[in-house]
Design an enzyme around this catalytic site. Structure first.
Site, PDB file in Angstrom:
ATOM      1  CB  SER A  68      -0.924   0.009   1.225  1.00  0.00           C
ATOM      2  OG  SER A  68      -0.167  -0.029   2.423  1.00  0.00           O
ATOM      3  CG  ASN A  97      -4.169  -4.781  13.137  1.00  0.00           C
ATOM      4  OD1 ASN A  97      -3.590  -4.791  12.042  1.00  0.00           O
ATOM      5  ND2 ASN A  97      -4.684  -5.872  13.693  1.00  0.00           N
ATOM      6  CB  THR A 116     -40.818  26.892  -8.330  1.00  0.00           C
ATOM      7  OG1 THR A 116     -41.889  27.479  -9.082  1.00  0.00           O
ATOM      8  CG2 THR A 116     -40.658  27.620  -7.003  1.00  0.00           C
ATOM      9  CG  HIS A 117     -41.631  23.405 -11.170  1.00  0.00           C
ATOM     10  ND1 HIS A 117     -41.622  22.078 -10.803  1.00  0.00           N
ATOM     11  CD2 HIS A 117     -42.536  24.023 -10.352  1.00  0.00           C
ATOM     12  CE1 HIS A 117     -42.481  21.886  -9.814  1.00  0.00           C
ATOM     13  NE2 HIS A 117     -43.042  23.049  -9.516  1.00  0.00           N
ATOM     14  CB  SER A 171     -14.159  27.036 -28.433  1.00  0.00           C
ATOM     15  OG  SER A 171     -14.234  26.161 -29.552  1.00  0.00           O
ATOM     16  CE  LYS A 177     -19.346  28.050 -26.531  1.00  0.00           C
ATOM     17  NZ  LYS A 177     -19.170  26.607 -26.794  1.00  0.00           N
ATOM     18  CD  GLU A 237     -19.376  23.287 -18.798  1.00  0.00           C
ATOM     19  OE1 GLU A 237     -18.412  22.621 -19.240  1.00  0.00           O
ATOM     20  OE2 GLU A 237     -20.071  24.037 -19.507  1.00  0.00           O
ATOM     21  CE1 TYR A 266      -6.645  -3.029   9.036  1.00  0.00           C
ATOM     22  CE2 TYR A 266      -5.646  -5.180   8.650  1.00  0.00           C
ATOM     23  CZ  TYR A 266      -5.845  -3.860   8.276  1.00  0.00           C
ATOM     24  OH  TYR A 266      -5.257  -3.373   7.145  1.00  0.00           O
TER      25      TYR A 266
END
Length: 639
Positions: free
Chosen positions: A204, A291, A336-337, A458, A464, A471, A498
């Site tokens: 690990s 552990n 709303t919506h 872009s 753009k 995003e 463990y």
């Protein structure tokens, strides 16, 4: 020449078809990929050149006289029913005569390195020759071997290769190269070292080295406690504590060599400590186990991350408060919506996210308080017979108290799950706000202007300006919540105490923490930089009959009309305005009285958007006075 390979690089190959006498790429020279994973290894191109036949130059992702080398990291071999997937125009799609499953390449810890050499021959019926260079790990690069084969593109589709013997011989050599000595940290129970594949799946260190600082802090506290309780001498403890500082400085300076054979950060640190101070290092593990050691390290790491998230959330909230205070009386549409509902203020909208992130802050602090117990001293699972002082180590490491049950101490990962749960909810809030910024910055809304610092352009469309930061933040919730689900599934069926399954707890948490911190920082930057387009906001606030509820409230308040009747009357007035192609304030008093004769001219006082928001003075409402009061409250809370 040596070429570093990085994760997710791909080996590309081309298949050419020359059945008309001229070599050309099949289907537009489409590149295909195949292979096996490898992490941060080196391929030595000189070895490839040494075995390459036909002469000519070799360059990484470049062409020589008649050789092309594409050194790369392989992913899974693409196959379709025994064929190379999407092999283009090669006749019949060349079949694999000897199936060498790529996942078997190199049974050493870090996988195998492969490279392809492609040679095209001149004249009719030319063909593509393929060579694969494979070695075990970078340390054994010089023992690599080459096999080769060819694909004939004129009437034959089979790969005729002599790779198989060299390939399997290479695997046998890799197994022979496995360390025959037992892992010194395991002691005398084992007469031989682990198989290479076992070493690879068991280690690990590639990720838990992130806990080096926490591991060393825990070990230094443990050493001090061992001396204080008389379990080790003061001189040995002092040597251990000083030596551990040296190890930490080497790690921080990038001078420490991590070993996969030593599995994890604990053994790597202890082995280096032994190199530095000799025999006293062997006393450090007295009264503890890996552990409780890893449980302590991980708690310390998660606690540090909770503190970092706390600070990042506060910074974001302060940025939102600046926006809210500045725009306490800027009107905008409330939705709303995603349909215009009622006018609200910009400040009110910003304060909604302050409340959300405030709850996130509360969850982070609750999680920190709940997890702040120290597992160190629980040992493997049952505690220890040594007269250790767990209160001392807990205090030294900043914990409130030791964990009360040794079984629970080493097997608990609730603290990591709570962190991921809080992170998931926070990421969801970030995602919601990011979506609004994406919408608001669009040409169709033009509610906000995002700064160039958090936007991109872009490659083809010069006009753009993309809200890419928003995003990407919007998407992070999937990754963070996925980590939450993954760890929940790891833990769900584990008996006490463990189990090695718990080694799978860290990578998800590390990744989630990294991405949450990045998203918080990016959102803070966007909020600080963004500029509200107040004219567009106000124009949109008055559209879509947004003051219809104000009209209904006026009918109730002034004409003592039951609300259901007021709702009906207002609906009729909206229909009249819609038929006329105007908004409610544009209807004449006469037109309104045609619907209900008792309406008076004072109705126009409530139909403007500024009057509408000013009237919403109930606690938590959108009135500018309420917004300013909430801003002041949060400023005081955050300090």
């Amino acid at each position: 020449m040596r070429i570093p390979l990085q994760a997710r690089d791909l080996m590309a190959f081309r298949i050419y078809d020359d059945r008309d006498g001229q070599a050309k790429d099949a289907h537009g020279a489409g590149e295909r990929t195949l292979g096996v994973g490898v992490q941060w290894q080196i391929v030595d191109i000189d070895l490839v050149k040494e075995f390459g036949h036909g002469g000519g130059g070799i360059a990484a992702r470049g062409d020589g006289h008649n050789l092309k080398i594409l050194a790369s990291h392989f992913s899974l071999q693409i196959r379709e029913r025994g064929h190379f997937g999407a092999a283009g125009g090669a006749p019949s799609g060349p079949e694999i005569q000897h199936d060498m499953t790529p996942l078997k390449i190199g049974e050493r810890a870090d996988g195998a390195i492969s490279a392809g050499v492609f040679c095209g021959r001149h004249g009719g019926g030319r063909r593509v020759e393929i060579q694969f260079f494979h070695v075990a790990v970078a340390q054994r690069l010089k023992r690599g071997r080459i096999g080769h084969g060819s694909i004939c593109t004129k009437g034959h589709g089979h790969i005729k290769d002599d790779l198989t013997n060299a390939f399997h011989n290479s695997l046998r050599r890799a197994k022979d190269m496995t360390d025959k000595t037992s892992n010194q940290m395991w002691g005398g129970r084992f007469a031989a070292g682990p198989d290479a594949i076992m070493e690879a799946i068991n280690a690990s260190i590639s990720f838990d080295k992130r806990m080096a600082a926490q591991d060393i802090a825990g070990s230094r506290a443990h050493a001090a406690m061992l001396a204080a309780t008389g379990i080790v001498s003061d001189s040995d403890a002092a040597a251990m504590r000083e030596g551990l500082l040296t190890v930490l400085s080497e790690i921080e300076a990038g001078e420490f060599t991590f070993s996969t054979a030593l599995e994890d950060i604990h053994m790597n640190v202890e082995a280096r400590l032994k190199d530095l101070i000799g025999a006293p290092a062997g006393r450090l593990h007295t009264g503890r186990s890996r552990n409780d050691q890893v449980a302590t390290d991980f708690r310390l790491w998660v606690r540090d991350q909770l503190d970092a998230v706390d600070q990042a959330l506060q910074a974001l909230m302060h940025a939102l408060l600046v926006q809210a205070e500045a725009g306490s009386d800027w009107v905008m549409p409330g939705f709303t919506h995603l349909q215009t509902a009622q006018p609200v203020t910009w400040g009110h909208h910003m304060m909604a996210y302050v409340e959300m992130f405030g709850r996130d802050l509360s969850r982070v602090r609750d999680a920190r308080a709940r997890m702040n117990e120290c597992p160190l001293g629980a040992a493997a699972l049952a505690g220890t017979s040594f007269p250790i002082d767990r209160e001392m180590t807990a205090k030294a490491l900043g914990f409130d108290r030791p964990c009360a049950n040794s079984l629970d101490a080493v097997s608990d990962r609730d603290f990591a799950l709570e962190f991921l749960g809080a992170a998931s909810i926070c990421a969801m809030h970030l995602s919601r706000f990011a979506e609004e910024l994406v919408i608001w910055s669009s040409a169709q809304f033009r509610f906000v202007a995002l700064s160039d610092r958090f936007s991109t352009g872009s490659s083809i469309m010069p006009q753009k300006k993309n809200p890419d930061a928003a995003e990407l933040i919007r998407a992070k919730v999937g990754r963070i919540f996925g980590a939450n689900v993954a760890l929940m599934m790891v833990m769900k069926g584990l008996p006490l105490a463990y189990s090695k399954d718990m080694q799978e707890d860290k990578e998800q948490v590390f990744d989630a923490a990294d991405n949450l911190m990045l998203a918080l920082a990016a959102m803070e930057g966007m909020v600080r930089d963004m500029a509200a387009r107040t004219d567009n906001l106000e124009a949109a606030a008055g559209s879509g009959f947004s003051t219809a509820t104000d009209l209904a409230d006026w009918l109730v308040r002034v004409l003592d009309m039951p609300f259901r009747e007021a709702h009906h009357v207002t609906g009729a007035l909206v229909a009249k305005a819609e038929a006329k192609g105007c908004d409610l304030p544009d209807l004449s008093l006469t037109e309104m009285q045609e619907v209900h004769g008792e309406i008076t001219a004072s109705v126009y006082d409530v139909l403007g958007v500024h009057n509408s928001v000013a009237s919403r003075v109930s606690y938590g409402g959108t009135a500018p006075s309420q917004v300013r009061a909430q801003v002041a409250r949060w400023k005081e809370r955050l300090g």
